[in-house]
Design an enzyme around this catalytic site. Structure first.
Site, PDB file in Angstrom:
ATOM      1  N   LYS A  22       0.861  -1.201   0.000  1.00 22.65           N
ATOM      2  CA  LYS A  22       0.000   0.000   0.000  1.00 22.65           C
ATOM      3  C   LYS A  22       0.895   1.249   0.000  1.00 22.65           C
ATOM      4  O   LYS A  22       0.690   2.162  -0.804  1.00 22.65           O
ATOM      5  CB  LYS A  22      -0.881   0.005   1.240  1.00 22.65           C
ATOM      6  CG  LYS A  22      -1.569   1.332   1.523  1.00 22.65           C
ATOM      7  CD  LYS A  22      -2.449   1.319   2.735  1.00 22.65           C
ATOM      8  CE  LYS A  22      -1.745   1.651   3.989  1.00 22.65           C
ATOM      9  NZ  LYS A  22      -1.438   3.069   4.211  1.00 22.65           N
ATOM     10  N   ASN A  23       1.884   1.277   0.889  1.00 20.20           N
ATOM     11  CA  ASN A  23       2.657   2.507   1.063  1.00 20.20           C
ATOM     12  C   ASN A  23       3.684   2.742  -0.031  1.00 20.20           C
ATOM     13  O   ASN A  23       4.273   3.821  -0.100  1.00 20.20           O
ATOM     14  CB  ASN A  23       3.304   2.528   2.449  1.00 20.20           C
ATOM     15  CG  ASN A  23       2.249   2.637   3.538  1.00 20.20           C
ATOM     16  OD1 ASN A  23       1.076   2.900   3.252  1.00 20.20           O
ATOM     17  ND2 ASN A  23       2.637   2.398   4.770  1.00 20.20           N
ATOM     18  N   CYS A 116      -5.548  12.287  11.291  1.00 21.94           N
ATOM     19  CA  CYS A 116      -6.400  11.114  11.406  1.00 21.94           C
ATOM     20  C   CYS A 116      -6.174  10.434  12.762  1.00 21.94           C
ATOM     21  O   CYS A 116      -5.705  11.029  13.701  1.00 21.94           O
ATOM     22  CB  CYS A 116      -6.141  10.168  10.266  1.00 21.94           C
ATOM     23  SG  CYS A 116      -4.514   9.552  10.310  1.00 21.94           S
ATOM     24  N   ARG A 121      -0.986  14.843  12.633  1.00 19.32           N
ATOM     25  CA  ARG A 121      -0.398  14.594  11.303  1.00 19.32           C
ATOM     26  C   ARG A 121      -0.284  15.877  10.484  1.00 19.32           C
ATOM     27  O   ARG A 121      -0.907  16.047   9.450  1.00 19.32           O
ATOM     28  CB  ARG A 121      -1.191  13.514  10.563  1.00 19.32           C
ATOM     29  CG  ARG A 121      -1.211  12.229  11.379  1.00 19.32           C
ATOM     30  CD  ARG A 121      -1.730  11.053  10.624  1.00 19.32           C
ATOM     31  NE  ARG A 121      -0.709  10.523   9.711  1.00 19.32           N
ATOM     32  CZ  ARG A 121      -0.929   9.410   9.020  1.00 19.32           C
ATOM     33  NH1 ARG A 121      -2.067   8.790   9.103  1.00 19.32           N
ATOM     34  NH2 ARG A 121       0.001   8.942   8.201  1.00 19.32           N
ATOM     35  N   PRO A 122       0.513  16.807  10.991  1.00 18.69           N
ATOM     36  CA  PRO A 122       0.708  18.083  10.273  1.00 18.69           C
ATOM     37  C   PRO A 122       1.423  17.859   8.938  1.00 18.69           C
ATOM     38  O   PRO A 122       1.974  16.788   8.701  1.00 18.69           O
ATOM     39  CB  PRO A 122       1.582  18.874  11.233  1.00 18.69           C
ATOM     40  CG  PRO A 122       2.295  17.849  12.037  1.00 18.69           C
ATOM     41  CD  PRO A 122       1.345  16.695  12.187  1.00 18.69           C
ATOM     42  N   ILE A 123       1.434  18.888   8.106  1.00 21.03           N
ATOM     43  CA  ILE A 123       2.172  18.808   6.832  1.00 21.03           C
ATOM     44  C   ILE A 123       3.146  19.976   6.709  1.00 21.03           C
ATOM     45  O   ILE A 123       3.535  20.368   5.603  1.00 21.03           O
ATOM     46  CB  ILE A 123       1.206  18.771   5.621  1.00 21.03           C
ATOM     47  CG1 ILE A 123       0.304  20.016   5.588  1.00 21.03           C
ATOM     48  CG2 ILE A 123       0.382  17.493   5.600  1.00 21.03           C
ATOM     49  CD1 ILE A 123      -0.499  20.144   4.293  1.00 21.03           C
ATOM     50  N   ASP A 305       4.142   1.020  12.150  1.00 22.20           N
ATOM     51  CA  ASP A 305       2.963   0.330  11.628  1.00 22.20           C
ATOM     52  C   ASP A 305       2.839  -1.093  12.161  1.00 22.20           C
ATOM     53  O   ASP A 305       1.779  -1.698  12.067  1.00 22.20           O
ATOM     54  CB  ASP A 305       2.995   0.291  10.097  1.00 22.20           C
ATOM     55  CG  ASP A 305       2.859   1.682   9.517  1.00 22.20           C
ATOM     56  OD1 ASP A 305       3.164   1.859   8.325  1.00 22.20           O
ATOM     57  OD2 ASP A 305       2.470   2.593  10.267  1.00 22.20           O
ATOM     58  N   ARG A 397      -8.800  -0.751   4.043  1.00 23.37           N
ATOM     59  CA  ARG A 397      -8.003   0.330   3.441  1.00 23.37           C
ATOM     60  C   ARG A 397      -6.617  -0.167   3.084  1.00 23.37           C
ATOM     61  O   ARG A 397      -6.003   0.291   2.117  1.00 23.37           O
ATOM     62  CB  ARG A 397      -7.874   1.503   4.434  1.00 23.37           C
ATOM     63  CG  ARG A 397      -9.101   2.355   4.613  1.00 23.37           C
ATOM     64  CD  ARG A 397      -8.758   3.588   5.448  1.00 23.37           C
ATOM     65  NE  ARG A 397      -7.479   4.100   5.049  1.00 23.37           N
ATOM     66  CZ  ARG A 397      -6.539   4.504   5.915  1.00 23.37           C
ATOM     67  NH1 ARG A 397      -6.760   4.449   7.214  1.00 23.37           N
ATOM     68  NH2 ARG A 397      -5.368   4.962   5.494  1.00 23.37           N
TER      69      ARG A 397
HETATM   70  C1  EPZ Z   1       3.757   7.158   6.159  1.00 22.73           C
HETATM   71  O1  EPZ Z   1       2.888   8.139   6.699  1.00 22.73           O
HETATM   72  C2  EPZ Z   1       2.933   5.886   6.064  1.00 22.73           C
HETATM   73  N1  EPZ Z   1       1.801   6.083   5.170  1.00 22.73           N
HETATM   74  C3  EPZ Z   1       2.416   5.488   7.452  1.00 22.73           C
HETATM   75  O2  EPZ Z   1       1.706   4.248   7.321  1.00 22.73           O
HETATM   76  C4  EPZ Z   1       3.621   5.283   8.374  1.00 22.73           C
HETATM   77  O3  EPZ Z   1       3.162   4.991   9.674  1.00 22.73           O
HETATM   78  C5  EPZ Z   1       4.477   6.556   8.400  1.00 22.73           C
HETATM   79  O4  EPZ Z   1       4.866   6.916   7.044  1.00 22.73           O
HETATM   80  C6  EPZ Z   1       5.732   6.392   9.240  1.00 22.73           C
HETATM   81  O5  EPZ Z   1       6.492   5.342   8.729  1.00 22.73           O
HETATM   82  C7  EPZ Z   1       2.010   6.010   3.825  1.00 22.73           C
HETATM   83  O6  EPZ Z   1       3.123   5.822   3.369  1.00 22.73           O
HETATM   84  C8  EPZ Z   1       0.801   6.177   2.951  1.00 22.73           C
HETATM   85  P1  EPZ Z   1       5.517  10.682   8.274  1.00 22.73           P
HETATM   86  P2  EPZ Z   1       3.348   9.707   6.703  1.00 22.73           P
HETATM   87  O7  EPZ Z   1       5.373  11.918   7.463  1.00 22.73           O
HETATM   88  O8  EPZ Z   1       4.119  10.007   5.494  1.00 22.73           O
HETATM   89  C9  EPZ Z   1       5.329  13.975  11.691  1.00 22.73           C
HETATM   90  C10 EPZ Z   1      -0.107   2.779   7.602  1.00 22.73           C
HETATM   91  O9  EPZ Z   1      -0.661   2.266   8.590  1.00 22.73           O
HETATM   92  N2  EPZ Z   1       5.253  14.969  10.602  1.00 22.73           N
HETATM   93  O10 EPZ Z   1       6.777   9.901   8.183  1.00 22.73           O
HETATM   94  O11 EPZ Z   1       2.154  10.523   7.021  1.00 22.73           O
HETATM   95  C11 EPZ Z   1       4.036  13.180  11.799  1.00 22.73           C
HETATM   96  O12 EPZ Z   1       3.085  13.870  12.553  1.00 22.73           O
HETATM   97  C12 EPZ Z   1       0.299   4.245   7.641  1.00 22.73           C
HETATM   98  O13 EPZ Z   1       0.161   2.175   6.533  1.00 22.73           O
HETATM   99  C13 EPZ Z   1       5.304  16.311  10.915  1.00 22.73           C
HETATM  100  O14 EPZ Z   1       5.407  16.695  12.074  1.00 22.73           O
HETATM  101  O15 EPZ Z   1       4.313   9.696   7.983  1.00 22.73           O
HETATM  102  C14 EPZ Z   1       4.479  11.917  12.476  1.00 22.73           C
HETATM  103  O16 EPZ Z   1       4.536  12.136  13.871  1.00 22.73           O
HETATM  104  C15 EPZ Z   1      -0.014   4.891   8.978  1.00 22.73           C
HETATM  105  N3  EPZ Z   1       5.219  17.220   9.909  1.00 22.73           N
HETATM  106  C16 EPZ Z   1       5.890  11.716  11.935  1.00 22.73           C
HETATM  107  O17 EPZ Z   1       6.301  12.984  11.396  1.00 22.73           O
HETATM  108  C17 EPZ Z   1       5.110  16.838   8.592  1.00 22.73           C
HETATM  109  O18 EPZ Z   1       5.059  17.720   7.708  1.00 22.73           O
HETATM  110  C18 EPZ Z   1       5.992  10.654  10.837  1.00 22.73           C
HETATM  111  O19 EPZ Z   1       5.188  11.068   9.787  1.00 22.73           O
HETATM  112  C19 EPZ Z   1       5.050  15.465   8.299  1.00 22.73           C
HETATM  113  C20 EPZ Z   1       5.131  14.537   9.314  1.00 22.73           C
END
Ligand code: EPZ
Length: 417
Positions: A22-23, A116, A121-123, A305, A397
């Site tokens: 998926k990812n 979620c 989950r900020p961006i 995960d 999902r």
């Molecule tokens: C990806 O999510 C995966 N999803 C997640 O899998 C996975 O848990 C995560 O990476 C960590 O490995 C997909 O690939 C579709 P991150 P992503 O940006 O990209 C913080 C599943 O169950 N952060 O690495 O959203 C954030 O809040 C899903 O398959 C910021 O602060 O994860 C989190 O605490 C769940 N600011 C941490 O970083 C930002 O701009 C990791 O987030 C972005 C992230």
């Protein structure tokens, strides 16, 4: 939402092919906007999140088709660069469309992806990076608008090795003039597969899998045929299910080196595990025992995960299992539900202590998120009696056939709509 009913007590025995990731496929679906010609994705899993991403592509004017595990996208007729809330809200990873649409059209408007079940989950890291590449970014009223006459190469250091931010930068930087270097980049295998896809489409990217990724440019080349990599978290789910239920399972089409931290935790708990180039053989005969603390980290550390999945396998292990969730601020929603089955778990902030109990008893539980729902299935396999998992649509999902896979191994897992 669908209801899953699990009857515990059956050992798991047999062989299962692991689904496509998926990812890995979600950012590649966004990247298909950058290809010149048709994109053909083989081993593409049938997931609600993939369907949601294909809905977005069709909304943007692309043509898509699915034949079994092969999905085809033709993005030539792209006619829009806005994604409405109802499509953005279906899944978190729609945020990677930001970089792809910006690279393709120079402008993108989308609603902020839902904070979620795992936390806010900020961006912010995504937006800071796009600004560094020369985009004008405006965030008002839950919407994000990005525009760039031209994007220019930049040197971007990520405060945190965010998977999504690394992917968005790779996508947007394909349209940048000059070289973009990302340091403290995420090192997940899914980043490598995105690099492979983009390079096949005409990009010049190297370093994926390390902390420094370099995007040197993009000269569109024809269509791309790509086989989606195996899903290391789906594989972890099946190994944890075998650990919980007992039995002997062979996983095929899996890359054991991508799930080494999960396999070593299971070995420490008492499972027998033998690996080959693309297979994992796991056997669990006697009682499990608690292993060393499980501390989630960015790859190659223990994957967040798999935290809920391994916790579900630990519930009856002798001793006390300790978990520390460092990636998301609220990823213990499954704990209350596992307690309803008789688990003895205490949480304090990012730490969860799991005290092994002699038995678990089936109950009604509710899935709050994708991996938490899978954890309830795993726990139900080792509980006495029937476990009814409500709101189990979350599971669909990310899993193409967890119920049928477990049934094929002898587990009793019934999905009723
Ligand atoms: C990806 O999510 C995966 N999803 C997640 O899998 C996975 O848990 C995560 O990476 C960590 O490995 C997909 O690939 C579709 P991150 P992503 O940006 O990209 C913080 C599943 O169950 N952060 O690495 O959203 C954030 O809040 C899903 O398959 C910021 O602060 O994860 C989190 O605490 C769940 N600011 C941490 O970083 C930002 O701009 C990791 O987030 C972005 C992230």
């Amino acid at each position: 939402m669908s209801l899953w009913t699990v009857h515990g007590g059956n050992r798991l025995c047999g062989t299962v092919k692991v689904q496509g990731s998926k990812n890995a496929v979600l950012p590649i679906l966004a990247a298909s906007l950058l290809t010149k010609g048709e994109t053909v994705l083989e081993n593409c899993p049938a997931l609600l999140d993939v369907d949601a991403s294909l809905d977005i592509l069709r909304h943007l004017g692309c043509r898509t088709a699915r034949e079994g595990d092969t999905v085809t996208i033709d993005s030539a007729a792209l006619s829009d660069n806005r994604i409405p809330h109802e499509l953005m809200g279906k899944m978190r990873s729609s945020v990677t469309y930001m970089g792809a649409i910006l690279a393709r059209t120079g402008e993108v408007r989308l609603s902020r992806p839902g904070g979620c079940e795992l936390g806010s989950r900020p961006i912010d890291l995504h937006l800071k990076a796009l600004r560094a590449l020369g985009a004008e970014v405006d965030e008002t009223g839950g919407e994000v608008y990005c525009r760039a006459e031209t994007l220019h190469g930049a040197y971007i250091n990520l405060d945190f090795p965010s998977v999504g931010a690394t992917e968005n930068i790779m996508l947007a930087a394909c349209a940048a003039e000059g070289t973009t270097t990302v340091t403290n980049a995420a090192r997940e295998p899914e980043i490598c597969s995105l690099q492979d896809f983009l390079n096949a489409a005409g990009a010049k990217i190297h370093g994926a899998g390390t902390s420094t990724v370099v995007v040197e440019g993009f000269t569109p080349r024809g269509g791309v045929r790509h086989r989606v990599m195996s899903d290391r978290i789906a594989a972890a789910t099946l190994t944890c299910a075998c650990a919980a239920a007992g039995g002997e399972v062979e996983l095929r089409d899996v890359r054991p080196e991508q799930m080494e931290t999960v396999l070593s935790a299971l070995r420490e708990m008492g499972c027998g595990i033998v690996t080959g180039a693309d297979c994992v053989h796991i056997r669990r005969q006697g009682a499990l025992k608690a292993g060393r603390p499980i501390i989630t980290k960015p790859y190659p550390g223990f994957p967040t995960d798999a935290q809920a999945l391994l916790m579900a396998a630990c519930l009856k292990a002798e001793g006390t299992s300790v978990f520390v969730e460092n990636i998301f601020e609220s990823r213990y929603r499954h704990v209350d539900e596992l307690r309803r089955l008789g688990a003895d778990i205490r949480t304090e902030g990012r730490v969860a202590m799991v005290y092994g109990v002699p038995a678990l008893y089936g109950a009604h539980v509710t899935a709050g998120d994708l991996r938490g729902g899978a954890a309830m299935v795993i726990a139900g396999l080792s509980a006495e009696g029937e476990t009814a998992i409500h709101d189990a649509g979350h599971i669909l999902r990310g899993y193409a056939g967890l119920n049928t896979d477990l049934q094929s191994l002898g587990g009793s897992v019934i999905l009723t709509e």
